[in-house]
Scaffold this motif. Structure first.
Motif, PDB file in Angstrom:
ATOM      1  N   GLN A 124       0.819  -1.216   0.000  1.00  0.00           N
ATOM      2  CA  GLN A 124       0.000   0.000   0.000  1.00  0.00           C
ATOM      3  C   GLN A 124       0.857   1.273   0.000  1.00  0.00           C
ATOM      4  N   ILE A 125       2.112   1.139   0.404  1.00  0.00           N
ATOM      5  CA  ILE A 125       2.993   2.302   0.485  1.00  0.00           C
ATOM      6  C   ILE A 125       3.831   2.469  -0.780  1.00  0.00           C
ATOM      7  N   LEU A 126       4.226   1.348  -1.391  1.00  0.00           N
ATOM      8  CA  LEU A 126       5.203   1.415  -2.489  1.00  0.00           C
ATOM      9  C   LEU A 126       4.653   1.011  -3.854  1.00  0.00           C
ATOM     10  N   LYS A 127       3.400   0.530  -3.899  1.00  0.00           N
ATOM     11  CA  LYS A 127       2.809   0.142  -5.174  1.00  0.00           C
ATOM     12  C   LYS A 127       1.499   0.873  -5.392  1.00  0.00           C
ATOM     13  N   ASP A 128       1.096   1.007  -6.667  1.00  0.00           N
ATOM     14  CA  ASP A 128      -0.236   1.541  -6.931  1.00  0.00           C
ATOM     15  C   ASP A 128      -1.098   0.456  -7.551  1.00  0.00           C
ATOM     16  N   GLN A 129      -2.348   0.803  -7.875  1.00  0.00           N
ATOM     17  CA  GLN A 129      -3.291  -0.199  -8.369  1.00  0.00           C
ATOM     18  C   GLN A 129      -2.904  -0.761  -9.735  1.00  0.00           C
ATOM     19  N   ASP A 130      -2.045  -0.040 -10.452  1.00  0.00           N
ATOM     20  CA  ASP A 130      -1.578  -0.523 -11.755  1.00  0.00           C
ATOM     21  C   ASP A 130      -0.318  -1.368 -11.639  1.00  0.00           C
ATOM     22  N   GLY A 131       0.180  -1.523 -10.416  1.00  0.00           N
ATOM     23  CA  GLY A 131       1.364  -2.354 -10.211  1.00  0.00           C
ATOM     24  C   GLY A 131       2.674  -1.596 -10.243  1.00  0.00           C
ATOM     25  N   TYR A 134       7.328   2.161  -6.757  1.00  0.00           N
ATOM     26  CA  TYR A 134       7.874   3.510  -6.686  1.00  0.00           C
ATOM     27  C   TYR A 134       9.296   3.592  -6.121  1.00  0.00           C
ATOM     28  N   ALA A 135       9.698   2.642  -5.292  1.00  0.00           N
ATOM     29  CA  ALA A 135      11.018   2.720  -4.678  1.00  0.00           C
ATOM     30  C   ALA A 135      11.412   1.370  -4.117  1.00  0.00           C
ATOM     31  N   TYR A 136      12.718   1.206  -3.883  1.00  0.00           N
ATOM     32  CA  TYR A 136      13.216   0.008  -3.218  1.00  0.00           C
ATOM     33  C   TYR A 136      13.395   0.310  -1.736  1.00  0.00           C
ATOM     34  N   PRO A 137      12.758  -0.460  -0.844  1.00  0.00           N
ATOM     35  CA  PRO A 137      12.904  -0.213   0.596  1.00  0.00           C
ATOM     36  C   PRO A 137      14.164  -0.879   1.150  1.00  0.00           C
ATOM     37  N   LEU A 138      15.053  -0.077   1.700  1.00  0.00           N
ATOM     38  CA  LEU A 138      16.287  -0.617   2.269  1.00  0.00           C
ATOM     39  C   LEU A 138      16.016  -1.438   3.523  1.00  0.00           C
ATOM     40  N   ASN A 139      14.945  -1.095   4.228  1.00  0.00           N
ATOM     41  CA  ASN A 139      14.592  -1.819   5.449  1.00  0.00           C
ATOM     42  C   ASN A 139      13.152  -1.502   5.818  1.00  0.00           C
ATOM     43  N   GLN A 140      12.688  -2.145   6.870  1.00  0.00           N
ATOM     44  CA  GLN A 140      11.338  -1.904   7.378  1.00  0.00           C
ATOM     45  C   GLN A 140      11.420  -1.332   8.783  1.00  0.00           C
ATOM     46  N   ALA A 141      10.543  -0.398   9.056  1.00  0.00           N
ATOM     47  CA  ALA A 141      10.531   0.208  10.383  1.00  0.00           C
ATOM     48  C   ALA A 141       9.510  -0.475  11.277  1.00  0.00           C
ATOM     49  N   LYS A 142       9.885  -0.662  12.527  1.00  0.00           N
ATOM     50  CA  LYS A 142       8.954  -1.028  13.596  1.00  0.00           C
ATOM     51  C   LYS A 142       9.261  -0.061  14.723  1.00  0.00           C
ATOM     52  N   ASP A 143       8.593   1.083  14.694  1.00  0.00           N
ATOM     53  CA  ASP A 143       8.880   2.130  15.665  1.00  0.00           C
ATOM     54  C   ASP A 143       8.004   2.006  16.895  1.00  0.00           C
ATOM     55  N   GLY A 144       8.598   2.299  18.020  1.00  0.00           N
ATOM     56  CA  GLY A 144       7.896   2.336  19.295  1.00  0.00           C
ATOM     57  C   GLY A 144       8.759   3.119  20.260  1.00  0.00           C
ATOM     58  N   LEU A 145       9.055   2.537  21.397  1.00  0.00           N
ATOM     59  CA  LEU A 145       9.957   3.166  22.354  1.00  0.00           C
ATOM     60  C   LEU A 145      11.143   2.249  22.634  1.00  0.00           C
ATOM     61  N   SER A 146      12.296   2.850  22.872  1.00  0.00           N
ATOM     62  CA  SER A 146      13.459   2.119  23.362  1.00  0.00           C
ATOM     63  C   SER A 146      13.529   2.308  24.872  1.00  0.00           C
ATOM     64  N   PHE A 147      14.110   1.316  25.560  1.00  0.00           N
ATOM     65  CA  PHE A 147      14.218   1.444  27.011  1.00  0.00           C
ATOM     66  C   PHE A 147      15.497   0.771  27.512  1.00  0.00           C
ATOM     67  N   ASN A 148      15.959   1.242  28.651  1.00  0.00           N
ATOM     68  CA  ASN A 148      17.133   0.674  29.295  1.00  0.00           C
ATOM     69  C   ASN A 148      16.674  -0.527  30.122  1.00  0.00           C
TER      70      ASN A 148
END
Length: 418
Positions: A124-131, A134-148
């Motif tokens: 849904q982020i990198l393709k459109d309905q025609d296929g 748009y870009a090559y993703p170097l990695n995937q994010a899983k953002d939240g919080l970091s903690f000690n």
């Protein structure tokens, strides 16, 4: 001035003008091609892995040189100027806006072999309905919080699952450390890091809970922005209760690894290579990661994500063939793995599994759903800067939570019309 000197001066001046107006890529006299690349990577640890792969590419393709640029906070301003001049870099990071902002500038990558291995969650982020891809993703994010993790164990704090539990944990850190540890550290010297906090918490506030879902209203322009005020009030309360770093408006992202290594930070929204960099400075440190806490009773936690860093090819590049060669090289399993691990993230390719610093935590929370970045899906282009400045003003005490929501509403309506 004699006539010869005047003619020579005019020729040099004309050459300078033509050079300034030309394509960013260049063909050197010796037959080499130089491709310009612009990336939003700002962390030295992340850049290191990427630059190593770039050097390997240049060794293998000795007729191609990559001119890599990492402008940091200036990235968007520089790219906007280049978009206006229709003179884009040969390769550039779409930083979450591949379809919405850069669609008319990027080359279609759908015929490339790695596309078959692309994680469907990124469609849904990198393709459109025609296929079109748009870009090559170097990695995937899983953002939240970091903690000690060591400090939480020392203080008897369970990893929080809700915002109330997070607030309680912050208060415990303040009390038990006697002020020596910052409960929640934010590097607000770059106000985009303040926007990051608001962006992540807006999702559980307004999207994920069944009784508090306002995605349609945000998309069609009917959203009641007073519903955003509790988030601003929460952040103000943290500041008023000394649960944030005192230098929240001036602290730099580059300080994070050292402060974490010194056990001066309990929680932070800084992620990426923070863990490995802090552990390199202090081998006894263990940095954990957790999904964004739920806000409403009965709701579940969520990761905030999508692609983190990408490489798109400018469709107007004079060296599009070479640009695609570089993207193909990035997508080789060994290179995709190296970059994902170097950025402490997961790969975007199904066949490539990265083992990184946070793998234990990702496995622990593997059932947690990944939600797209709030601003990328629900807000018009330009609202990230508004979240950054209003958040900064709130923490500086120059506006109230209600005024913050009002400013967000005004800018949201203005930008939505553009």
């Amino acid at each position: 001035m004699n006539k010869k000197i005047m003619l020579l001066t005019a020729a040099v001046f004309l050459t300078m003008i033509l050079s300034a107006c030309g394509n960013n890529s260049s063909s050197e006299a010796n037959g080499k091609v130089t491709l310009t690349l612009f990336s939003t990577m700002s962390n030295s640890g992340e850049r290191k892995a990427f630059e190593e792969v770039i050097r390997e590419f240049e060794k293998e393709h000795q007729q191609i040189r990559i001119d890599a640029n990492f402008p940091g906070n200036s990235y968007e301003d520089m790219i906007r100027v280049k978009m206006g001049a229709n003179d884009m870099p040969d390769l550039f990071d779409t930083h979450g806006w591949a379809k919405l902002r850069y669609s008319e500038y990027v080359a279609d990558l759908k015929e490339m072999d790695w596309v078959k291995q692309l994680d469907p969650s990124l469609d849904q982020i990198l393709k459109d309905q025609d296929g079109k891809v748009y870009a090559y993703p170097l990695n995937q994010a899983k953002d939240g919080l970091s903690f000690n993790a060591n400090l939480l164990k020392e203080y008897g704090i369970e990893v929080p699952r809700t915002l109330d539990e997070l607030k309680s944990a912050l208060l415990t850190v303040k009390e038990k450390s006697k002020g020596d540890v910052v409960p929640l550290w934010i590097p607000g010297g770059d106000n985009s890091n303040i926007a990051q906090v608001f962006d992540e918490l807006a999702t559980p506030l307004l999207i994920t809970d069944q009784k508090h879902q306002y995605g349609k209203e945000l998309e069609n322009g009917s959203f009641d922005w007073s519903l955003y005020t509790p988030l601003a009030q929460f952040m103000k309360d943290l500041k008023d209760q000394d649960l944030l770093n005192k230098d929240v408006l001036t602290a730099k992202l580059s300080q994070a690894p050292e402060l974490m290594a010194q056990n001066k930070i309990a929680f932070t929204f800084v992620g990426g290579s923070l863990g490995p960099e802090a552990t390199e400075l202090n081998s006894s440190i263990k940095v954990g990661t957790m999904p964004v806490p739920a806000i409403h009773k009965g709701d579940e936690q969520s990761w905030i994500g999508g692609e983190r860093f990408t490489v798109a090819a400018w469709k107007g590049s004079k060296h599009l063939k070479e640009a695609k060669q570089f993207i193909d090289f990035l997508a080789k399993p060994e290179n995709a793995k190296k970059i994902a691990e170097g950025t402490s993230s997961e790969t975007a390719l199904k066949q490539v599994k990265a083992k990184n610093y946070y793998s234990t935590f990702y496995d622990q929370y593997e059932q947690v759903k990944i939600e797209p970045y709030f601003d990328r899906k629900y807000l018009p282009s330009g609202m990230w800067a508004v979240m950054a400045t209003t958040g900064q003003e709130l923490l500086a005490g120059s506006i109230t939570p209600e005024q913050l929501s009002k400013k967000m509403e005004e800018e949201y309506k203005r930008l939505k019309k553009q």
